[in-house]
Design a protein around this motif. Structure first.
Motif, PDB file in Angstrom:
ATOM      1  N   MET A   1      -5.090 -25.209  -9.505  1.00  0.00           N
ATOM      2  CA  MET A   1      -4.092 -24.151  -9.364  1.00  0.00           C
ATOM      3  C   MET A   1      -4.758 -22.863  -8.872  1.00  0.00           C
ATOM      4  N   TRP A   2      -4.165 -22.266  -7.832  1.00  0.00           N
ATOM      5  CA  TRP A   2      -4.616 -20.966  -7.360  1.00  0.00           C
ATOM      6  C   TRP A   2      -3.937 -19.876  -8.188  1.00  0.00           C
ATOM      7  N   LYS A   3      -4.694 -18.862  -8.591  1.00  0.00           N
ATOM      8  CA  LYS A   3      -4.131 -17.775  -9.413  1.00  0.00           C
ATOM      9  C   LYS A   3      -3.559 -16.673  -8.518  1.00  0.00           C
ATOM     10  N   VAL A   4      -2.355 -16.184  -8.901  1.00  0.00           N
ATOM     11  CA  VAL A   4      -1.658 -15.164  -8.102  1.00  0.00           C
ATOM     12  C   VAL A   4      -1.406 -13.925  -8.954  1.00  0.00           C
ATOM     13  N   LEU A   5      -1.673 -12.761  -8.369  1.00  0.00           N
ATOM     14  CA  LEU A   5      -1.341 -11.469  -8.996  1.00  0.00           C
ATOM     15  C   LEU A   5      -0.208 -10.842  -8.197  1.00  0.00           C
ATOM     16  N   LEU A   6       0.918 -10.500  -8.872  1.00  0.00           N
ATOM     17  CA  LEU A   6       2.078  -9.866  -8.228  1.00  0.00           C
ATOM     18  C   LEU A   6       1.971  -8.357  -8.399  1.00  0.00           C
ATOM     19  N   VAL A   7       1.997  -7.622  -7.281  1.00  0.00           N
ATOM     20  CA  VAL A   7       1.858  -6.161  -7.320  1.00  0.00           C
ATOM     21  C   VAL A   7       3.070  -5.547  -6.610  1.00  0.00           C
ATOM     22  N   GLU A   8       3.929  -4.924  -7.408  1.00  0.00           N
ATOM     23  CA  GLU A   8       5.197  -4.350  -6.873  1.00  0.00           C
ATOM     24  C   GLU A   8       5.682  -3.314  -7.868  1.00  0.00           C
ATOM     25  N   ASP A   9       6.050  -2.118  -7.338  1.00  0.00           N
ATOM     26  CA  ASP A   9       6.477  -1.051  -8.249  1.00  0.00           C
ATOM     27  C   ASP A   9       7.910  -1.224  -8.737  1.00  0.00           C
ATOM     28  N   GLU A  10       8.685  -2.110  -8.095  1.00  0.00           N
ATOM     29  CA  GLU A  10      10.064  -2.343  -8.527  1.00  0.00           C
ATOM     30  C   GLU A  10      10.114  -3.616  -9.372  1.00  0.00           C
ATOM     31  N   PRO A  11      10.428  -3.478 -10.670  1.00  0.00           N
ATOM     32  CA  PRO A  11      10.419  -4.641 -11.568  1.00  0.00           C
ATOM     33  C   PRO A  11      11.334  -5.769 -11.113  1.00  0.00           C
ATOM     34  N   PHE A  12      12.521  -5.435 -10.552  1.00  0.00           N
ATOM     35  CA  PHE A  12      13.462  -6.495 -10.181  1.00  0.00           C
ATOM     36  C   PHE A  12      12.900  -7.337  -9.043  1.00  0.00           C
ATOM     37  N   VAL A  13      12.059  -6.723  -8.160  1.00  0.00           N
ATOM     38  CA  VAL A  13      11.435  -7.499  -7.070  1.00  0.00           C
ATOM     39  C   VAL A  13      10.393  -8.450  -7.653  1.00  0.00           C
ATOM     40  N   ARG A  14       9.639  -7.981  -8.639  1.00  0.00           N
ATOM     41  CA  ARG A  14       8.654  -8.863  -9.279  1.00  0.00           C
ATOM     42  C   ARG A  14       9.367 -10.023  -9.970  1.00  0.00           C
ATOM     43  N   LYS A  15      10.496  -9.715 -10.608  1.00  0.00           N
ATOM     44  CA  LYS A  15      11.261 -10.763 -11.272  1.00  0.00           C
ATOM     45  C   LYS A  15      11.795 -11.769 -10.267  1.00  0.00           C
ATOM     46  N   LYS A  16      12.244 -11.262  -9.112  1.00  0.00           N
ATOM     47  CA  LYS A  16      12.744 -12.136  -8.054  1.00  0.00           C
ATOM     48  C   LYS A  16      11.633 -13.053  -7.537  1.00  0.00           C
ATOM     49  N   LEU A  17      10.438 -12.484  -7.369  1.00  0.00           N
ATOM     50  CA  LEU A  17       9.306 -13.282  -6.893  1.00  0.00           C
ATOM     51  C   LEU A  17       8.965 -14.407  -7.876  1.00  0.00           C
ATOM     52  N   ARG A  18       9.027 -14.100  -9.151  1.00  0.00           N
ATOM     53  CA  ARG A  18       8.699 -15.118 -10.159  1.00  0.00           C
ATOM     54  C   ARG A  18       9.692 -16.270 -10.136  1.00  0.00           C
ATOM     55  N   LYS A  19      10.959 -15.972  -9.919  1.00  0.00           N
ATOM     56  CA  LYS A  19      12.012 -16.981 -10.032  1.00  0.00           C
ATOM     57  C   LYS A  19      12.371 -17.641  -8.705  1.00  0.00           C
ATOM     58  N   LEU A  20      11.875 -17.080  -7.612  1.00  0.00           N
ATOM     59  CA  LEU A  20      12.316 -17.556  -6.312  1.00  0.00           C
ATOM     60  C   LEU A  20      11.909 -19.004  -6.057  1.00  0.00           C
ATOM     61  N   ILE A  21      10.687 -19.378  -6.446  1.00  0.00           N
ATOM     62  CA  ILE A  21      10.219 -20.753  -6.222  1.00  0.00           C
ATOM     63  C   ILE A  21       9.520 -21.272  -7.470  1.00  0.00           C
ATOM     64  N   ASN A  22       9.271 -22.592  -7.470  1.00  0.00           N
ATOM     65  CA  ASN A  22       8.471 -23.213  -8.530  1.00  0.00           C
ATOM     66  C   ASN A  22       6.999 -23.080  -8.130  1.00  0.00           C
ATOM     67  N   TRP A  23       6.312 -22.117  -8.738  1.00  0.00           N
ATOM     68  CA  TRP A  23       4.950 -21.807  -8.343  1.00  0.00           C
ATOM     69  C   TRP A  23       4.005 -22.982  -8.544  1.00  0.00           C
ATOM     70  N   GLU A  24       4.172 -23.706  -9.639  1.00  0.00           N
ATOM     71  CA  GLU A  24       3.251 -24.807  -9.922  1.00  0.00           C
ATOM     72  C   GLU A  24       3.378 -25.921  -8.895  1.00  0.00           C
ATOM     73  N   GLU A  25       4.603 -26.208  -8.462  1.00  0.00           N
ATOM     74  CA  GLU A  25       4.788 -27.221  -7.426  1.00  0.00           C
ATOM     75  C   GLU A  25       4.104 -26.817  -6.126  1.00  0.00           C
ATOM     76  N   ALA A  26       4.041 -25.507  -5.887  1.00  0.00           N
ATOM     77  CA  ALA A  26       3.388 -25.010  -4.680  1.00  0.00           C
ATOM     78  C   ALA A  26       1.872 -24.930  -4.847  1.00  0.00           C
ATOM     79  N   GLY A  27       1.357 -25.230  -6.066  1.00  0.00           N
ATOM     80  CA  GLY A  27      -0.070 -25.206  -6.309  1.00  0.00           C
ATOM     81  C   GLY A  27      -0.598 -23.866  -6.777  1.00  0.00           C
ATOM     82  N   PHE A  28       0.301 -22.990  -7.298  1.00  0.00           N
ATOM     83  CA  PHE A  28      -0.110 -21.650  -7.731  1.00  0.00           C
ATOM     84  C   PHE A  28       0.371 -21.402  -9.152  1.00  0.00           C
ATOM     85  N   SER A  29      -0.251 -20.417  -9.798  1.00  0.00           N
ATOM     86  CA  SER A  29       0.219 -19.948 -11.093  1.00  0.00           C
ATOM     87  C   SER A  29       0.105 -18.429 -11.118  1.00  0.00           C
ATOM     88  N   VAL A  30       1.119 -17.764 -11.633  1.00  0.00           N
ATOM     89  CA  VAL A  30       1.113 -16.305 -11.704  1.00  0.00           C
ATOM     90  C   VAL A  30       0.278 -15.893 -12.906  1.00  0.00           C
TER      91      VAL A  30
END
Length: 507
Positions: A1-30
């Motif tokens: 698993m590749w580790k991902v750091l989300l950097v965004e000053d708007e919380p709702f955008v960070r929330k959208k990024l987390r829910k938009l796709i299945n990160w583990e299926e893509a080979g990543f983890s937040v």
């Protein structure tokens, strides 16, 4: 698993990024989130993410400054920038600084994000393979130089640990006699016999018939001792230790492998650390035993006389003396290889002769002796067939070969009839028909011929030669020798010696 750091000053955008796709299926983890570049930079130092998805426009420190600061600090994380329609110039600069791509925030959806992650994943995999290949070559050189330092060869001081291994805090070592063992670092990990926390790196180094597996851990490590002892391989394993102690721990493990060589049981034992200094100890161990040319010459002489029983007796005694003196296993293997070459040279030519013994395929002192004895029997059979006048009957030829190899042991008609599965009276008539003399007479003549050769070429006493050639007593040997050659064994030896002295004087 590749580790991902989300950097965004708007919380709702960070929330959208987390829910938009299945990160583990893509080979990543937040692994974390940050609301500005400065906060993200601090988290990067702790989390070491593989990928940073960062907005360009942020307070305190924007995404572009975050990327530039990360590169100046030597961080290799990949970057995907989030941008608005009117920030294309910033996006272009981000690409110049080494960002892998950008995504428009207004049109960001599942396909766009998946495509960007797939692209970055391919880049990171390719980079990782290249880095691992370079690191593996660096470590292979490091292991070789460390081996030479441990054994006092060339290296005056221990080689420096490669810088890229500095994050690894604990190590385990497993050293085995290579032999026919199929043991591997991957198998030990797969079975859970070697385990640890966080990141792991493995490697191996093979030399002089030994293979050492190196396990590097960024966190804690532990071997399963009970399972180690049940493995079919023969060797040692270590308790966890700091990488800075590798030279001493590996040196001690290699030294103690000399003791494992003489153990009968398979399995891996724990190597107890003794803080031995590398170099001198191993050299002293190697010098503790010196091969005996006089013993080896006697072994070869018995081989030349086709006396398999005597060769076996002498080889077994020689191996025992090496065990008593705890000869270094490398010296034992060299001795076996040397004797095998001499056996093969005396046996003649042919495919079977050209395939020399490989002592490094054995994992113990006893196993090497068994292999050498088996090989000696094969080569002696080849030599016997080439030297002896055989008959047109396969089973009689088997008996002739056996007699030439085992004339020092009891040979009876009954035993030979069992060996070739023939009735005794029939075998007796057949043997005389094919050879011109009865079996007992054939064996007696053969023994006396070998005894005469030994009287001429060896320093053994007449009594010793009589026993070596299968005569039950010295008196019987003397009577038999006198009857065939017209003189006693001692007289024959003296006359032979006098004749040789006269020849040298005439020369």
């Amino acid at each position: 698993m590749w580790k991902v750091l989300l950097v965004e000053d708007e919380p709702f955008v960070r929330k959208k990024l987390r829910k938009l796709i299945n990160w583990e299926e893509a080979g990543f983890s937040v692994c974390g989130e940050a609301g500005n570049g400065r906060e993200a930079l601090e988290q990067m130092k702790i989390l070491a993410p593989d990928l940073v998805i960062a907005d360009i426009a942020m307070p305190i420190m924007n995404g572009l400054d975050l990327l530039r600061s990360a590169r100046e600090a030597g961080m290799e994380s990949k970057f995907i920038m989030l941008t608005c329609m009117n920030e294309f110039e910033y996006a272009r600069k981000a690409l110049e600084y080494g960002a892998s791509g950008y995504i428009l925030k207004l049109s960001m959806g599942i396909p766009e994000l998946q495509e960007a992650l797939a692209k970055v994943g391919r880049e990171m995999s390719s980079n990782m393979e290249q880095k691992e290949l370079v690191l593996q070559k660096t470590l292979d050189r490091y292991y070789r130089e460390l081996w030479e330092y441990i054994h006092g060869q060339e290296q005056a001081s221990a080689p420096v640990l490669p810088e890229r291994m500095s994050p690894f805090k604990h190590m385990l070592l497993v050293t085995v006699f290579t032999g026919r063992s199929s043991l591997s670092a991957e198998e030990l990990i797969r079975q859970g016999i070697v385990s640890g926390e966080k990141r792991l790196w493995t490697g191996s180094y093979t030399r002089e018939g030994l293979t050492t597996f190196f396990f590097w851990f960024t966190g804690a490590a532990a071997p399963a001792g009970e399972q180690m002892g049940a493995l079919p391989a023969r060797g040692l394993y270590s308790s966890p230790f700091a990488p800075g102690r590798l030279a001493g721990r590996w040196g001690e493990q290699l030294k103690q492998m000399a003791q494992v060589w003489y153990r009968e049981e398979a399995g891996l034992l724990e190597c107890r650390a003794r803080n031995a200094s590398p170099g001198s100890t191993s050299q002293q161990e190697r010098a503790a035993f010196t091969p005996s040319w006089s013993e080896e010459r006697e072994i070869i002489a018995a081989f030349e006389l086709h006396n398999a029983d005597r060769v076996k007796e002498l080889l077994t005694a020689y191996w025992h003396s090496m065990a008593v003196q705890e000869a270094w296993f490398g010296t034992v293997r060299e001795t076996a290889a040397r004797l095998d070459r001499m056996f093969a040279s005396l046996a003649g030519r042919g495919e079977a002769v050209s395939r020399l013994l490989d002592p490094e395929q054995t994992a113990s002192h006893a196993a090497l002796l068994s292999l050498l004895l088996e090989r000696m029997e094969q080569l002696l059979a080849i030599r016997t067939r080439s030297d002896r006048k055989l008959t047109d009957h396969g089973e009689i030829n088997r008996i002739i070969e056996y007699c030439h190899q085992h004339y020092g042991s009891p040979i009876t008609l009954k035993a030979m009839s069992r060996m070739v599965a023939m009735e005794e009276h029939y075998l007796s008539r057949l043997f005389k028909q094919k050879t011109g003399e009865p079996l007992i007479s054939y064996v007696q003549r053969l023994r006396l011929e070998k005894a005469r050769e030994l009287l001429a070429e060896s320093r053994h006493t007449a009594a010793e030669i009589g026993r070596m050639t299968g005569f039950p007593s010295e008196n019987y040997f003397t009577r038999s020798f006198r009857k065939r050659y017209g003189q006693a064994p001692g007289q024959y030896r003296r006359e032979r010696q006098q004749s040789e002295d006269d020849s040298r004087g005439d020369g």
